[in-house]
Design an enzyme around this catalytic site. Structure first.
Site, PDB file in Angstrom:
ATOM      1  N   SER A 148      -2.711  -5.650  -8.139  1.00 52.15           N
ATOM      2  CA  SER A 148      -3.213  -4.877  -7.001  1.00 52.15           C
ATOM      3  C   SER A 148      -2.768  -3.435  -7.173  1.00 52.15           C
ATOM      4  O   SER A 148      -2.053  -3.106  -8.121  1.00 52.15           O
ATOM      5  CB  SER A 148      -2.715  -5.451  -5.674  1.00 52.15           C
ATOM      6  OG  SER A 148      -1.331  -5.256  -5.551  1.00 52.15           O
ATOM      7  N   GLY A 150      -4.281  -1.040  -8.317  1.00 49.28           N
ATOM      8  CA  GLY A 150      -4.740  -0.430  -9.567  1.00 49.28           C
ATOM      9  C   GLY A 150      -3.890  -0.754 -10.785  1.00 49.28           C
ATOM     10  O   GLY A 150      -4.133  -0.218 -11.870  1.00 49.28           O
ATOM     11  N   GLU A 256     -13.543  -4.118   1.332  1.00 54.70           N
ATOM     12  CA  GLU A 256     -13.830  -2.869   0.618  1.00 54.70           C
ATOM     13  C   GLU A 256     -15.268  -2.823   0.099  1.00 54.70           C
ATOM     14  O   GLU A 256     -15.733  -3.791  -0.502  1.00 54.70           O
ATOM     15  CB  GLU A 256     -12.883  -2.725  -0.579  1.00 54.70           C
ATOM     16  CG  GLU A 256     -11.419  -2.645  -0.194  1.00 54.70           C
ATOM     17  CD  GLU A 256     -10.514  -2.588  -1.429  1.00 54.70           C
ATOM     18  OE1 GLU A 256     -10.920  -2.056  -2.475  1.00 54.70           O
ATOM     19  OE2 GLU A 256      -9.395  -3.111  -1.329  1.00 54.70           O
ATOM     20  N   GLU A 268     -14.068  -5.876  -2.960  1.00 54.73           N
ATOM     21  CA  GLU A 268     -13.037  -6.925  -2.852  1.00 54.73           C
ATOM     22  C   GLU A 268     -12.509  -6.914  -1.419  1.00 54.73           C
ATOM     23  O   GLU A 268     -12.976  -6.121  -0.591  1.00 54.73           O
ATOM     24  CB  GLU A 268     -11.910  -6.686  -3.852  1.00 54.73           C
ATOM     25  CG  GLU A 268     -11.209  -5.353  -3.681  1.00 54.73           C
ATOM     26  CD  GLU A 268      -9.760  -5.372  -4.157  1.00 54.73           C
ATOM     27  OE1 GLU A 268      -9.308  -6.366  -4.736  1.00 54.73           O
ATOM     28  OE2 GLU A 268      -9.053  -4.390  -3.888  1.00 54.73           O
ATOM     29  N   THR A 276      -5.183   1.384   2.999  1.00 52.34           N
ATOM     30  CA  THR A 276      -5.956   2.512   3.551  1.00 52.34           C
ATOM     31  C   THR A 276      -5.966   2.481   5.084  1.00 52.34           C
ATOM     32  O   THR A 276      -6.175   3.501   5.728  1.00 52.34           O
ATOM     33  CB  THR A 276      -7.408   2.514   3.036  1.00 52.34           C
ATOM     34  OG1 THR A 276      -8.050   1.311   3.475  1.00 52.34           O
ATOM     35  CG2 THR A 276      -7.469   2.594   1.517  1.00 52.34           C
ATOM     36  N   ARG A 354       4.434   4.485  -4.195  1.00 50.79           N
ATOM     37  CA  ARG A 354       4.180   5.038  -2.859  1.00 50.79           C
ATOM     38  C   ARG A 354       5.447   4.897  -2.025  1.00 50.79           C
ATOM     39  O   ARG A 354       5.929   3.793  -1.791  1.00 50.79           O
ATOM     40  CB  ARG A 354       3.020   4.278  -2.219  1.00 50.79           C
ATOM     41  CG  ARG A 354       2.408   4.977  -1.021  1.00 50.79           C
ATOM     42  CD  ARG A 354       1.487   4.042  -0.243  1.00 50.79           C
ATOM     43  NE  ARG A 354       0.426   3.512  -1.037  1.00 50.79           N
ATOM     44  CZ  ARG A 354      -0.006   2.243  -0.955  1.00 50.79           C
ATOM     45  NH1 ARG A 354       0.530   1.383  -0.116  1.00 50.79           N
ATOM     46  NH2 ARG A 354      -0.983   1.814  -1.731  1.00 50.79           N
TER      47      ARG A 354
END
Ligand SMILES: Nc1ncnc2c1ncn2[C@@H]1O[C@H](COP(=O)(O)OP(=O)(O)OP(=O)(O)O)[C@@H](O)[C@H]1O
Ligand SMILES: NCC(=O)N[C@@H]1O[C@H](COP(=O)([O-])[O-])[C@@H](O)[C@H]1O
Ligand SMILES: [Mg+2]
Length: 386
Positions: A148, A150, A256, A268, A276, A354
């Site tokens: 997940s 990316g 998404e 997905e 998001t 993040r």
């Protein structure tokens, strides 16, 4: 109620805060100590969640009413058994199990439900990947079946990229499956997440669409409401309803989509709050996505979901490895109007991890790109130091 949260990152942390506020008990689980959600939960467990026996042990130790998965890389096959034992797996064992593996969810969407998706193939070796790329065409996107944010994802632009795309996918794979999906590159105009809430017996609810921009397969900014034509929104809602219904259970999903001139493509979905969707922490709605997930799980009525403001979120990323990350520039952000921020409290950093988000909001009549630009520029004021 007792909730066993499997995965304790930033999304879990906000979920636990929402649960604490209404008196629920949460045990936060992850593979490392001091994960964000553990810092606010009643208790915690550190296990490898891909280890079925370790999972069984903590489930029988804590006897939770609910199991709430927060990440994908979990031995989700065990969930069917937990459901049989009378534990509610959120949103359902099937939803968590199918979305853990891109193959299961993609075949369900495309083959069983007939949703429009990018052309795709699977490959279990570099040689198979060569063939698969020929089938779907160049450019195309390669992703590990289990990953997940990316991780292990790359775009093939020429044939010479194939071998390194395979290597990169294998290295970035989170689970124990060495297989990739190859998808034709969709040249979309924009992409959205549709937060979709399924409630046992009650109608499905939708939040206003969230727009986002991605780099390296990971989101950089998100904004709500995204500008979407009525026709595209209707198509997206119809697809979201079909796939969430097929997965079953009650909860909030982040579905998404890619918006193109030829129509809407399903990409997905997450059977849980979406990264998001952190934009809802900016106060864009009467309930944020974590509160909505929680209410739905507990079968608490949601009278309505109202859009209150225009909002945006922009990520704060680390640039280096550190076992003691610190932050500078927070006071500059705190001094700005219509701005807020979250620092997740991750105990270590690595490049592109993040670490926090900046949130901005404004009246609904403010152009959404202005609000987004403000969040993006403001996030640059905070640096993560190692
Ligand atoms: N077929 C495609 N064509 C064009 N862009 C794509 C395609 N697949 C993925 N992308 C881009 O990469 C991003 C991440 O892809 P995807 O959502 O499949 O990855 P992920 O690892 O599951 O991410 P997350 O877990 O954060 O949702 C997408 O939001 C999109 O910007
Ligand atoms: N796109 C999925 C996503 O955003 N998941 C969120 O990131 C955490 C892992 O972060 P880490 O990799 O920094 O530990 C997860 O626990 C979840 O909160
Ligand atoms: Mg995604």
């Amino acid at each position: 109620m007792k909730i066993l949260l499997l995965g304790s990152g930033e999304l879990g942390k906000e979920f636990v805060i929402a649960a604490q506020r209404i008196g629920q008990t949460v045990i936060a689980v992850d593979s490392y100590e001091n994960a964000p959600a553990m810092q606010v939960a009643h208790s915690f467990e550190v296990i490898n969640m891909l280890d079925g026996e370790a999972l069984d042990q903590i489930v029988s130790k804590h006897k939770p009413d609910f199991i709430v998965p927060e990440i994908e890389a979990i031995r989700t096959e065990r969930f069917y058994d937990y459901e049989k034992q009378g534990i509610t797996v959120v949103p359902s064992a099937k939803a968590a199990n199918f979305t853990m593996n891109r193959k299961a969810i993609r075949d369900l969407a495309s083959k069983e439900l007939g949703l429009r998706t990018a052309k795709y193939e699977y490959a279990t070796s570099a040689e198979e990947l060569q063939k698969a790329v020929q089938e779907v065409g160049i450019p195309c996107v390669v992703k590990p079946l289990m990953s997940s944010s990316g991780k292990g994802q790359s775009t093939i632009k020429t044939e010479s990229d194939i071998e390194k795309a395979w290597q990169y996918a294998v290295a970035g794979s989170r689970g124990d499956v060495i297989e990739v999906i190859v998808e034709a590159f969709v040249n979309f105009d924009s992409e959205i997440t549709l937060l979709t809430i399924t409630q046992n017996g009650n109608p499905t609810l939708f939040c206003a669409p969230i727009g986002h921009r991605q780099e390296r397969g990971d989101y950089q900014e998100s904004w709500q409401p995204a500008l979407v034509s009525e026709k595209d929104l209707y198509e997206a809602q119809d697809m979201a309803e079909k796939i969430t219904e097929a997965l079953g259970g009650a909860g909030l999903f982040g579905v998404e989509f890619f918006l193109t001139k030829e129509g809407v493509y399903f990409s997905e979905l997450s059977p849980r709050p979406h990264d998001t969707g952190m934009v809802t922490l900016a106060g864009t709605q009467n309930f944020n996505e974590f509160e909505l997930h929680l209410r739905t799980i507990l079968s608490l009525p949601i009278f309505e979901i109202t859009l209150e403001k225009a909002g945006a979120s922009a990520v704060i990323l680390a640039s280096e490895d550190s076992t003691n990350p610190t932050f500078t520039g927070i006071e500059k952000v705190a001094a700005l109007p219509k701005t807020d921020f979250r620092i997740f409290g991750k105990p270590t950093s690595r490049p592109y991890r993040r670490m926090g988000v900046v949130l901005s909001h404004d009246t609904l009549s403010t152009p959404i790109n202005e609000v987004t630009e403000r969040a993006k520029e403001t996030a640059k004021l905070i640096t993560v130091n190692s």
